[in-house]
Scaffold this motif. Structure first.
Motif, mmCIF file in Angstrom:
data_model
loop_
_atom_site.group_PDB
_atom_site.id
_atom_site.type_symbol
_atom_site.label_atom_id
_atom_site.label_comp_id
_atom_site.label_asym_id
_atom_site.label_seq_id
_atom_site.Cartn_x
_atom_site.Cartn_y
_atom_site.Cartn_z
ATOM 1 N N VAL A 39 0.851 -1.201 0.000
ATOM 2 C CA VAL A 39 0.000 0.000 0.000
ATOM 3 C C VAL A 39 0.883 1.245 0.000
ATOM 4 N N TRP A 40 1.910 1.258 0.846
ATOM 5 C CA TRP A 40 2.832 2.399 0.933
ATOM 6 C C TRP A 40 3.488 2.667 -0.413
ATOM 7 N N LEU A 41 3.876 1.614 -1.124
ATOM 8 C CA LEU A 41 4.528 1.772 -2.428
ATOM 9 C C LEU A 41 3.681 2.579 -3.412
ATOM 10 N N GLY A 42 2.369 2.530 -3.253
ATOM 11 C CA GLY A 42 1.476 3.252 -4.146
ATOM 12 C C GLY A 42 1.198 4.684 -3.725
ATOM 13 N N THR A 43 1.873 5.153 -2.693
ATOM 14 C CA THR A 43 1.633 6.516 -2.199
ATOM 15 C C THR A 43 2.763 7.461 -2.601
ATOM 16 N N SER A 44 2.500 8.741 -2.466
ATOM 17 C CA SER A 44 3.544 9.733 -2.747
ATOM 18 C C SER A 44 4.666 9.675 -1.712
ATOM 19 N N HIS A 45 4.392 9.134 -0.528
ATOM 20 C CA HIS A 45 5.445 8.997 0.482
ATOM 21 C C HIS A 45 6.584 8.117 -0.035
ATOM 22 N N ALA A 46 6.244 7.086 -0.808
ATOM 23 C CA ALA A 46 7.246 6.151 -1.328
ATOM 24 C C ALA A 46 8.095 6.769 -2.423
ATOM 25 N N LYS A 47 7.701 7.933 -2.890
ATOM 26 C CA LYS A 47 8.427 8.619 -3.968
ATOM 27 C C LYS A 47 8.846 10.030 -3.556
ATOM 28 N N ALA A 48 8.898 10.275 -2.262
ATOM 29 C CA ALA A 48 9.142 11.626 -1.752
ATOM 30 C C ALA A 48 10.506 12.192 -2.152
ATOM 31 N N LEU A 49 11.545 11.391 -2.082
ATOM 32 C CA LEU A 49 12.871 11.890 -2.449
ATOM 33 C C LEU A 49 12.962 12.088 -3.963
ATOM 34 N N GLU A 50 12.374 11.175 -4.701
ATOM 35 C CA GLU A 50 12.346 11.289 -6.163
ATOM 36 C C GLU A 50 11.646 12.584 -6.592
ATOM 37 N N ALA A 51 10.626 12.977 -5.847
ATOM 38 C CA ALA A 51 9.893 14.207 -6.173
ATOM 39 C C ALA A 51 10.807 15.426 -6.148
ATOM 40 N N LEU A 52 11.838 15.392 -5.315
ATOM 41 C CA LEU A 52 12.776 16.517 -5.232
ATOM 42 C C LEU A 52 13.668 16.635 -6.458
ATOM 43 N N ARG A 53 13.647 15.621 -7.292
ATOM 44 C CA ARG A 53 14.463 15.644 -8.513
ATOM 45 C C ARG A 53 13.671 16.169 -9.714
ATOM 46 N N SER A 54 12.418 16.521 -9.505
ATOM 47 C CA SER A 54 11.559 16.986 -10.594
ATOM 48 C C SER A 54 11.830 18.462 -10.927
ATOM 49 N N ASP A 55 11.413 18.857 -12.117
ATOM 50 C CA ASP A 55 11.556 20.255 -12.526
ATOM 51 C C ASP A 55 10.752 21.174 -11.607
ATOM 52 N N LYS A 56 9.574 20.705 -11.175
ATOM 53 C CA LYS A 56 8.736 21.505 -10.275
ATOM 54 C C LYS A 56 9.466 21.751 -8.948
ATOM 55 N N ALA A 57 10.112 20.729 -8.417
ATOM 56 C CA ALA A 57 10.851 20.870 -7.161
ATOM 57 C C ALA A 57 12.005 21.851 -7.323
ATOM 58 N N LYS A 58 12.686 21.779 -8.446
ATOM 59 C CA LYS A 58 13.795 22.701 -8.703
ATOM 60 C C LYS A 58 13.291 24.138 -8.794
ATOM 61 N N GLU A 59 12.131 24.315 -9.386
ATOM 62 C CA GLU A 59 11.529 25.644 -9.497
ATOM 63 C C GLU A 59 11.159 26.186 -8.110
ATOM 64 N N ILE A 60 10.539 25.359 -7.299
ATOM 65 C CA ILE A 60 10.154 25.764 -5.941
ATOM 66 C C ILE A 60 11.402 26.088 -5.120
ATOM 67 N N ALA A 61 12.419 25.253 -5.230
ATOM 68 C CA ALA A 61 13.658 25.479 -4.486
ATOM 69 C C ALA A 61 14.296 26.808 -4.878
ATOM 70 N N THR A 62 14.316 27.099 -6.156
ATOM 71 C CA THR A 62 14.885 28.367 -6.629
ATOM 72 C C THR A 62 14.096 29.546 -6.068
ATOM 73 N N GLN A 63 12.778 29.442 -6.088
ATOM 74 C CA GLN A 63 11.923 30.505 -5.550
ATOM 75 C C GLN A 63 12.175 30.739 -4.062
ATOM 76 N N ARG A 64 12.534 29.696 -3.354
ATOM 77 C CA ARG A 64 12.757 29.792 -1.900
ATOM 78 C C ARG A 64 14.214 30.058 -1.542
ATOM 79 N N GLY A 65 15.034 30.252 -2.548
ATOM 80 C CA GLY A 65 16.429 30.601 -2.294
ATOM 81 C C GLY A 65 17.332 29.440 -1.946
ATOM 82 N N VAL A 66 16.918 28.240 -2.263
ATOM 83 C CA VAL A 66 17.736 27.060 -1.988
ATOM 84 C C VAL A 66 18.876 27.018 -2.996
#
Length: 157
Positions: free
Chosen positions: A48-75
């Motif tokens: 069940v966990w494998l089918g949730t966004s929790h199981a892909k949380a670190l991978e989500a940080l590698r997305s273009d959207k995550a990079k955009e959010i990080a840039t906006q927040r000064g990361v």
């Protein structure tokens, strides 16, 4: 009166030292949880966990959207390597037994454990698995006999 103070002080020291002898709770990683929590009879929690966004949380940080959010927040740098981002996307961040940004690549056990701590695993909510990983403790929790272990103290707080 002075004698009572000394006795009380001695008892408090003894109690304090006894508590210090308890081993620190450690994070075990999702592979350890999976061993018991992927059986059909108990709900296949791992699957069940494998089918949730929790199981892909670190991978989500590698997305273009995550990079955009990080840039906006000064990361500075990649979000999946930035402590201010990964602290919410891995298990046990900030704890010596939790997820680490750098692990000795020659230490296969450390690499494997760190991989098992990627993403938002069971221990993010349930606390370090070392407190309740034994079958005997899990059976007691299931039977309602060991509730304190069911919601262990979070060593990160």
């Amino acid at each position: 009166m002075y004698r009572m103070f000394l006795i009380g002080f001695a008892i408090s020291l003894t109690t304090g030292f006894a508590q210090d002898k308890q081993p620190a709770a450690t994070y075990m990683g999702i592979k350890t949880c999976k061993m018991c929590h992927n059986k059909k009879a108990t709900g296949k929690q791992y699957t069940v966990w494998l089918g949730t966004s929790h199981a892909k949380a670190l991978e989500a940080l590698r997305s273009d959207k995550a990079k955009e959010i990080a840039t906006q927040r000064g990361v500075k740098g990649a979000p999946d390597l930035a402590p201010e981002c990964i602290q919410c996307h891995v298990t046990g961040w900030g704890n010596k037994s939790g997820y680490q940004l750098k692990v000795d690549p020659d230490n296969r056990r450390a690499v494997s454990k760190n991989k098992a701590l990627e993403n938002v695993g069971c221990e993010v909510c349930h606390g370090p698995g070392s407190k309740y990983k034994s079958k005997k403790v899990m059976q007691a929790i299931y039977a309602g006999q060991d509730i304190e272990r069911a919601v262990p103290d979070n060593p990160d707080k």
